[in-house]
Scaffold this motif. Structure first.
Motif: not given
Length: 673
Positions: A55-76
């Motif tokens: 469950a922790l691994a799935q949460l880590i995967r989700y949080d990483d995707e949120v960070l990646t998407q947020s950084a890209r949205n901010h960059a664009f």
């Protein structure tokens, strides 16, 4: 031997048999319990640990995707909200990785250590991109996120997660299979133990039955047979044979009683003659009194039966109320609590002893006291309240969302003497609604960017900026443009709903004349009025004052009411639009149409979210079912009221009142579209 000693002896035997049987039963129960405790599968703990790590691994995967998407949205986009979202999820991801490092075994820690290192590198790159974007250098911000180093660290990160999930998924299945096998072994062992003890249990039962039969024989010989002789002799005496005597020669208390019984019979015979003489004198008087007494007894018995029946009903109802899971509170008309069941204790934290006799205000927050006064006034007038959502306060000061149903309590003459309140905890329902609203808000925000791009490119193509287009191409592009506009309107509507429900919308009152706002709305409706040939009649009070209104919110109210009156009107129908003031210092808006009307059985749902009446859906008229929900939310949140009168197939009239004192300013994070 005396009867007393015989009785003690026989009952001692029964007691010993019962003690032996009970002791053996306890022994068997303890043995089975010890067996089960010793056989519990030790691998259950491993299953739980593996499950938590997965469950922790799935949460880590989700949080990483949120960070990646947020950084890209901010960059664009450079939009600050993506930076806020990014900074919100960074500590969450760090905490999840640290927990996995602490919980896992040596191999797990090695995997998560590599993930942690990759994460630190990714965060450093993303922070650099965010800094560039904050300075307005969006191109550099995007270039950082497209770098080879960023891709390499991302691959290390994902490979670690995949390696962990592949390894732990196998461990979880293996531990589960071992646990099931051990439980099956425990079940078989328990079955063998029960079968082994069955024979001894049957033996104890047979012994106990034998002792009971022996006791029955003793009772018959000692008591029943002599009692039969006594009964036979007593029958003879009852029939008038006072010479009858009991013939029992026992050398115990029964024999002594037989001698005394015979003496009593002889004395009875002597006294009978004297008694008969007195009875003859009083018989006539007693017969009369007996008849009267019989009638009185019958009446009293009927009354007692009625009282007992009502008492049983009341006791049954009281038991149901006392143990009900729902909070059920009884109170006087002044708010004094008279009953407090177990559900109320669980919901509010007060025991019945603490609550009864006190005012119901102990569970009402200070800002809801006026609401309590209105409820009690409604009950005094003989009304009731059904499923009203509000907030109440627990003993510890925390607030809880509840749904209240309040009914009057009446005495036998029909007079209202109190109120009964049923309160349901709707905290979970509120949390679910809020989660759905937040999802709709996020999804709508995500849709805005591609829809804006489609709209922009369609306008460019229609304007010929990308080259000349033929008639057929223009027709297709116009369909795309109109469809996209409908999608934009729907997204804006969904965003408005989410901001209203989350309470994040802004109220910015300005001193305006509402007829100016109305004129702009009517101008926008001109094409629709012309298309349906609907005649609009306006009636404005001549001396309408300027008041403090939020122009955007007021426009939304007018747009929805007027557009509905036109859309759902019949062709060549009419709409009357009136604005005036009332004697109680309110601005009243009235919109009357000659349209479809609202079905009687659906009037109570007309302000519900996403609801559209059956007769409207049958006409295939465009609509989302959100307009009136938004209007009601805005009106009531700004201190106003909304209601309607409607007859199906004849038309509908909507009324809105807003205080002349104006709307109160409210801070928020978003404006309604």
């Amino acid at each position: 031997m005396s009867i007393k000693l015989k009785t003690i002896l026989y009952f001692s035997l029964i007691l010993l048999a019962v003690i032996a049987t009970s002791g053996y039963s306890i022994f068997i129960s303890n043995k089975i319990s010890q067996y089960l405790k010793g056989s519990l599968p030790a691998s259950i703990s491993d299953v739980q640990k593996s499950s938590h790590l997965v469950a922790l691994a799935q949460l880590i995967r989700y949080d990483d995707e949120v960070l990646t998407q947020s950084a890209r949205n901010h960059a664009f986009t450079g939009d600050q909200k993506w930076r806020v979202r990014y900074e919100e999820f960074v500590p969450k991801l760090d905490a999840a990785i640290k927990e996995a490092l602490e919980l896992g075994d040596t191999d797990d820690r090695e995997i998560f250590a590599s993930i942690d290192q990759a994460n630190l590198a990714l965060v450093a790159i993303e922070v650099q991109s965010i800094d560039y974007a904050a300075g307005g250098e969006l191109t550099l911000a995007q270039a950082v996120l497209d770098s080879d180093e960023y891709s390499r660290q991302k691959n290390i990160y994902r490979a670690g997660l995949e390696k962990f999930l592949a390894r732990r998924g196998t461990d979880f299945d293996s531990a589960t299979e071992i646990s099931v096998a051990r439980l099956e072994e425990s079940k078989f062992g328990l079955s063998q133990m029960v079968n082994q003890q069955l024979f001894l249990i049957v033996g104890f039962i047979v012994l106990f039955v034998f002792i009971l039969l022996f006791l029955f024989y003793f009772i018959f010989k000692t008591f029943m047979a002599p009692l039969g002789v006594f009964k036979k002799t007593a029958g003879m005496i009852i029939r008038g044979d006072l010479d009858a005597r009991v013939n029992i020669k026992n050398k115990d208390e029964i024999g002594d009683f037989a001698v005394d019984f015979n003496k009593m019979t002889a004395s009875l015979a002597e006294a009978l003659t004297s008694v008969n003489q007195k009875v003859a004198v009083q018989t006539k008087d007693l017969a009369r009194k007996s008849a009267d007494l019989g009638k009185q007894q019958k009446a009293i018995l009927n009354i007692l039966e009625d009282v007992q029946e009502e008492k049983q009903k009341a006791e049954g109802l009281a038991a149901i109320v006392k143990d009900a899971e729902e909070a059920i509170i009884g109170k006087k008309l002044d708010g004094t609590i008279t009953s407090w069941n177990r559900g109320a204790e669980n919901l509010y934290g007060y025991s019945a002893k603490e609550a009864i006799g006190r005012s119901v205000e102990i569970v009402v927050p200070r800002d809801k006291r006026a609401e309590l006064d209105k409820i009690l006034a409604t009950i005094k007038a003989g009304g009731r309240l059904d499923h009203s959502q509000t907030v109440r306060q627990r003993k510890d000061g925390s607030l809880v969302d509840v749904s209240l149903s309040v009914s009057p309590i009446k005495n036998t003459s029909g007079q209202v003497i109190g109120a009964s309140t049923i309160a349901l905890d709707i905290t979970k329902e509120k949390q679910i609604d809020r989660a759905k609203t937040e999802f709709v808000s996020l999804a709508s925000h995500q849709l805005r960017t591609p829809l804006s791009a489609i709209n922009w490119y369609a306008e460019m193509l229609l304007a010929g900026d990308a080259g000349k287009i033929n008639a057929e191409q223009k027709q297709y592009l116009e369909e795309i443009y109109r469809g996209n506009q409908r999608m934009v309107d729907l997204v804006n509507t969904l965003l408005n709903v989410s901001r209203l429900e989350l309470g994040t919308f802004v109220v910015e009152p300005q001193l305006v004349l509402i007829t100016d706002l109305a004129a702009q709305v009517i101008k926008e409706l001109k094409p629709l009025l012309t298309q349906k040939q609907v005649k609009l009649k306006t009636h404005y009070q001549s001396d309408l004052p300027k008041i403090m209104l939020d122009p955007k919110l007021t426009t939304i109210i007018l747009q929805n009411l007027l557009s509905n009156a036109v859309k759902y009107n019949r062709d060549k129908g009419s709409v009357e639009f009136d604005i005036s003031t009332t004697k109680d210092d309110y601005l009243e808006i009235k919109v009357k149409d000659t349209g479809l009307g609202i079905p009687q059985n659906q009037k109570n749902k007309i302000f519900d979210k996403l609801f559209r009446a059956d007769n409207v859906r049958a006409t295939d008229t465009e609509g989302t079912g959100l307009g009136l929900y938004i209007v009601k939310s805005i009106v009531e949140d700004t201190g106003g009221k909304i209601w309607f009168a409607s007859t199906e197939n004849k038309g509908t009239t909507f009324y809105v009142t807003l205080p002349l004192a104006g709307m109160r300013a409210k801070k928020g994070t978003k404006k309604l579209s």
